[in-house]
Each structure stands twice: as C-alpha cells, then as structure tokens.
Design a protein around this motif. Sequence first.
Motif, PDB file in Angstrom:
ATOM      1  N   LEU A 235       0.827  -1.211   0.000  1.00  0.00           N
ATOM      2  CA  LEU A 235       0.000   0.000   0.000  1.00  0.00           C
ATOM      3  C   LEU A 235       0.857   1.255   0.000  1.00  0.00           C
ATOM      4  CD1 LEU A 235      -2.785  -1.025   2.563  1.00  0.00           C
ATOM      5  CD2 LEU A 235      -2.988  -0.912   0.076  1.00  0.00           C
ATOM      6  N   SER A 236       1.929   1.250   0.748  1.00  0.00           N
ATOM      7  CA  SER A 236       2.787   2.438   0.828  1.00  0.00           C
ATOM      8  C   SER A 236       3.576   2.650  -0.457  1.00  0.00           C
ATOM      9  CB  SER A 236       3.736   2.343   2.022  1.00  0.00           C
ATOM     10  OG  SER A 236       4.626   1.247   1.879  1.00  0.00           O
ATOM     11  N   ALA A 237       3.811   1.577  -1.220  1.00  0.00           N
ATOM     12  CA  ALA A 237       4.553   1.698  -2.478  1.00  0.00           C
ATOM     13  C   ALA A 237       3.653   2.059  -3.652  1.00  0.00           C
ATOM     14  CB  ALA A 237       5.289   0.391  -2.778  1.00  0.00           C
ATOM     15  N   SER A 238       2.354   1.900  -3.481  1.00  0.00           N
ATOM     16  CA  SER A 238       1.400   2.191  -4.549  1.00  0.00           C
ATOM     17  C   SER A 238       1.229   3.691  -4.724  1.00  0.00           C
ATOM     18  CB  SER A 238       0.040   1.552  -4.223  1.00  0.00           C
ATOM     19  OG  SER A 238       0.146   0.148  -4.122  1.00  0.00           O
ATOM     20  N   VAL A 239       0.769   4.088  -5.904  1.00  0.00           N
ATOM     21  CA  VAL A 239       0.538   5.492  -6.210  1.00  0.00           C
ATOM     22  C   VAL A 239      -0.965   5.734  -6.293  1.00  0.00           C
ATOM     23  CG1 VAL A 239       0.901   7.338  -7.879  1.00  0.00           C
ATOM     24  CG2 VAL A 239       2.723   5.667  -7.448  1.00  0.00           C
ATOM     25  N   TYR A 240      -1.429   6.801  -5.663  1.00  0.00           N
ATOM     26  CA  TYR A 240      -2.856   7.111  -5.591  1.00  0.00           C
ATOM     27  C   TYR A 240      -3.130   8.437  -6.301  1.00  0.00           C
ATOM     28  CZ  TYR A 240      -2.446   3.526  -2.024  1.00  0.00           C
ATOM     29  OH  TYR A 240      -2.149   2.350  -1.362  1.00  0.00           O
ATOM     30  N   LEU A 241      -4.000   8.388  -7.289  1.00  0.00           N
ATOM     31  CA  LEU A 241      -4.368   9.587  -8.039  1.00  0.00           C
ATOM     32  C   LEU A 241      -5.681  10.132  -7.517  1.00  0.00           C
ATOM     33  CD1 LEU A 241      -3.600   8.460 -11.716  1.00  0.00           C
ATOM     34  CD2 LEU A 241      -2.078   9.621 -10.107  1.00  0.00           C
ATOM     35  N   ILE A 242      -5.694  11.392  -7.129  1.00  0.00           N
ATOM     36  CA  ILE A 242      -6.910  12.041  -6.631  1.00  0.00           C
ATOM     37  C   ILE A 242      -7.210  13.241  -7.519  1.00  0.00           C
ATOM     38  CG2 ILE A 242      -8.005  13.260  -4.715  1.00  0.00           C
ATOM     39  CD1 ILE A 242      -5.134  10.973  -3.914  1.00  0.00           C
ATOM     40  N   ASN A 243      -8.270  13.134  -8.281  1.00  0.00           N
ATOM     41  CA  ASN A 243      -8.677  14.208  -9.193  1.00  0.00           C
ATOM     42  C   ASN A 243     -10.150  14.506  -8.929  1.00  0.00           C
ATOM     43  OD1 ASN A 243      -9.004  16.044 -11.226  1.00  0.00           O
ATOM     44  ND2 ASN A 243      -8.537  14.641 -12.907  1.00  0.00           N
ATOM     45  N   ILE A 244     -10.399  15.439  -8.044  1.00  0.00           N
ATOM     46  CA  ILE A 244     -11.771  15.705  -7.606  1.00  0.00           C
ATOM     47  C   ILE A 244     -11.919  17.183  -7.238  1.00  0.00           C
ATOM     48  CG2 ILE A 244     -11.461  15.278  -5.108  1.00  0.00           C
ATOM     49  CD1 ILE A 244     -14.075  13.465  -5.425  1.00  0.00           C
ATOM     50  N   GLY A 245     -13.152  17.671  -7.286  1.00  0.00           N
ATOM     51  CA  GLY A 245     -13.415  19.059  -6.929  1.00  0.00           C
ATOM     52  C   GLY A 245     -14.117  19.833  -8.028  1.00  0.00           C
ATOM     53  N   THR A 246     -13.911  19.422  -9.273  1.00  0.00           N
ATOM     54  CA  THR A 246     -14.558  20.118 -10.390  1.00  0.00           C
ATOM     55  C   THR A 246     -16.074  20.124 -10.247  1.00  0.00           C
ATOM     56  OG1 THR A 246     -12.771  19.628 -11.950  1.00  0.00           O
ATOM     57  CG2 THR A 246     -14.940  20.079 -12.882  1.00  0.00           C
ATOM     58  N   SER A 247     -16.642  18.980  -9.924  1.00  0.00           N
ATOM     59  CA  SER A 247     -18.104  18.891  -9.812  1.00  0.00           C
ATOM     60  C   SER A 247     -18.645  19.685  -8.635  1.00  0.00           C
ATOM     61  CB  SER A 247     -18.538  17.421  -9.694  1.00  0.00           C
ATOM     62  OG  SER A 247     -18.370  16.750 -10.924  1.00  0.00           O
ATOM     63  N   ASP A 248     -17.817  19.912  -7.621  1.00  0.00           N
ATOM     64  CA  ASP A 248     -18.277  20.717  -6.487  1.00  0.00           C
ATOM     65  C   ASP A 248     -18.582  22.149  -6.909  1.00  0.00           C
ATOM     66  OD1 ASP A 248     -18.076  18.961  -4.023  1.00  0.00           O
ATOM     67  OD2 ASP A 248     -16.078  18.697  -4.880  1.00  0.00           O
ATOM     68  N   TYR A 249     -17.987  22.574  -8.019  1.00  0.00           N
ATOM     69  CA  TYR A 249     -18.318  23.878  -8.593  1.00  0.00           C
ATOM     70  C   TYR A 249     -19.357  23.733  -9.700  1.00  0.00           C
ATOM     71  CZ  TYR A 249     -14.559  25.999  -5.925  1.00  0.00           C
ATOM     72  OH  TYR A 249     -13.773  26.457  -4.892  1.00  0.00           O
ATOM     73  N   ILE A 250     -19.072  22.879 -10.686  1.00  0.00           N
ATOM     74  CA  ILE A 250     -19.961  22.732 -11.837  1.00  0.00           C
ATOM     75  C   ILE A 250     -21.331  22.201 -11.437  1.00  0.00           C
ATOM     76  CG2 ILE A 250     -20.334  21.453 -13.988  1.00  0.00           C
ATOM     77  CD1 ILE A 250     -18.343  23.638 -14.349  1.00  0.00           C
ATOM     78  N   HIS A 251     -21.360  21.197 -10.588  1.00  0.00           N
ATOM     79  CA  HIS A 251     -22.615  20.544 -10.208  1.00  0.00           C
ATOM     80  C   HIS A 251     -22.992  20.813  -8.753  1.00  0.00           C
ATOM     81  CE1 HIS A 251     -22.857  18.624 -14.046  1.00  0.00           C
ATOM     82  NE2 HIS A 251     -21.781  17.903 -13.861  1.00  0.00           N
ATOM     83  N   ASN A 252     -22.645  22.003  -8.285  1.00  0.00           N
ATOM     84  CA  ASN A 252     -23.036  22.391  -6.936  1.00  0.00           C
ATOM     85  C   ASN A 252     -23.041  23.914  -6.829  1.00  0.00           C
ATOM     86  OD1 ASN A 252     -23.289  22.913  -4.139  1.00  0.00           O
ATOM     87  ND2 ASN A 252     -22.286  20.995  -3.601  1.00  0.00           N
ATOM     88  N   TYR A 253     -21.877  24.503  -6.589  1.00  0.00           N
ATOM     89  CA  TYR A 253     -21.803  25.938  -6.290  1.00  0.00           C
ATOM     90  C   TYR A 253     -22.352  26.809  -7.418  1.00  0.00           C
ATOM     91  CZ  TYR A 253     -19.878  30.121  -4.067  1.00  0.00           C
ATOM     92  OH  TYR A 253     -19.734  31.331  -3.444  1.00  0.00           O
TER      93      TYR A 253
END
Length: 303
Positions: A64-82
Amino acid sequence: MDDLFNIEQLGINYASPSSGILLETGTALGVNYCMEKQVDFFNETVETKLRAKFSPTNKLSKYLSASVYLINIGTSDYIHNYLQPDHYNSSRQYNGEDFAELLTKKLKNNLKDLYNIGSRKMIVFQIGPLGCYPYIINKLKPRSRCAEDINKLVSIFNDKLNGMLKELSEKLDGSSFVTVKTFDLIKRLILSPADYGLAETRWPCCVTKANGTGLCDKGPKYFGSDVPRDVPQISNAMSMEKEYMCRDIMSPRLNSSYSQIGKPVKYICQETDYYLFFDELHLTQAAYKLIVNKCLNSTPSVP
C-alpha cells in the motif's frame, strides 16, 4: 474477481460520475458516490480482498505504501453544486473563500483517511480553469475568451489546496503529496494549442446535453452565428459539418446498437486527437496524454 488481483499490476478506479468532495454534489443528476464514500470503498477493498492476499501483514503495508494514488476531484463541487443555485444552496451559504475552505477541509480529512488505511504516495490534481470550459462559456457567454470570474473562484480552491497538501506532507510521517498543476497547463493549451499539436480548444468534439452529460447529440448545436468564422479546419478533407457534428457510426467493439450498460450507441465524435475538449466538461485523451507527459517529464511539484 480473483483475476483482477494480479498484485503486480493492480489498478482500481473508484470514480463516480458527477460526484465531488461534498456529499450533495451532483445528486441532482442522480445517485453518485462522494469522495468519502470512495475512500470507504477503497478501505473495503483492502480489508476484504487485499488483506487475504498478503502474509505476513507487513507485506500489505509495504504494498500500500509503495502504490501510487491519483486524486482528481473538486470540479463537480463547482460545476454541479456551487454554480447551480437552482439545485443547491451552497452559493447562498458561502462566499468563494468560505466554500473553498469548506472543500479543502473536507478533502484534507479524506486524504488523512487514505493515509490511515495505508496510502503514502498521493498525486492530487488541481481544478482546471473552468471558466474556459465550453460548458461555462456557452452558459455565461463572457466577452473575453474565458469567464475569468469563474477562474478566480477556482483559483481560491487551488491556492488553499497547495497549502493544505504542504501541511499534510509535514505532519504525516512518510507521506508524499505531489500537486498536478493542471490550471496553468490547461490555460497554456487553450492559448497556444498549436504548440501542443492541438487545433481546437473552444468547441468540444462531442456535443452533449445542456448540462454537459449524456451521449453525443447529432444535432448541429453550434451552427449559425455561434460558430466563429476563424474556426480552424483540422484537415482539408473535413468540412465544418463533419468537424462539429458527431458521425453516426457504431463502435467496433460492440456487436449491437446498445452499449454494455444498456444505453443506445448513437454518435461518436471524430478527430479527438486535435481537440482539447471531448465534450463540454471533459478533456480528450489527447489532452490527458499531454498532461501526463508533462508531469512525467517535469520536476514534481511537492508542496
């Protein structure tokens, strides 16, 4: 399911369409799974699938510590919310500064949860310049190339994101956070497309519904006065009609007129390699290749 877990090549995507950092984001379009729920799914994967694959337990921690984690989030919090006051109250409850603070605090907790599960190497994407996206341009019709007030709104979040990731890097032992600065990169793709092998950065390859979702529409949505006279022609053989209409053609991977999820396959846009935007809200594969290559061939931005 066991075939999925080839431990050396494992990759899992927990993304959920229209979802965001906040629980309510995108729910006006239907059920989705917010960032917190996606982290829960990851934890479930670790506990019910991965743990049995590793013995002794410390091997799982190393994996788990050697794996790479991609986090791409937040766009919808503006487009589909704010930016959707008809469906959400967030823009009435928070100004731009406070909303960005709300998002980054919530995301910070999500990233800490990932860390506690075992994640260490996390690559976190900024939100792109949404004010330059076709969805926003077509909706707000700004006088300039981009709706810069929307870009300023997003930049508040990106600035707070950088500070938050720096704080986590300092406090979480053994963690490594890398920021993918997509905002400035996408801006450069828009302003100087030819430098990156692109021809069209204003109009999407695939014309979708007004809310930016759904399959490609066949109708000439951008015909008439809305189409600028200086639209670049991708090739001499292509007319504007072919360039801005999705062609009626079947996917070669499908044997019927229905996709694997039961929806009819209608129109597939062509020449995606020359477009920045696939539809009004999403980049093309060509654009993401440029972003990935830039990330791999540049010095990582570690807050």
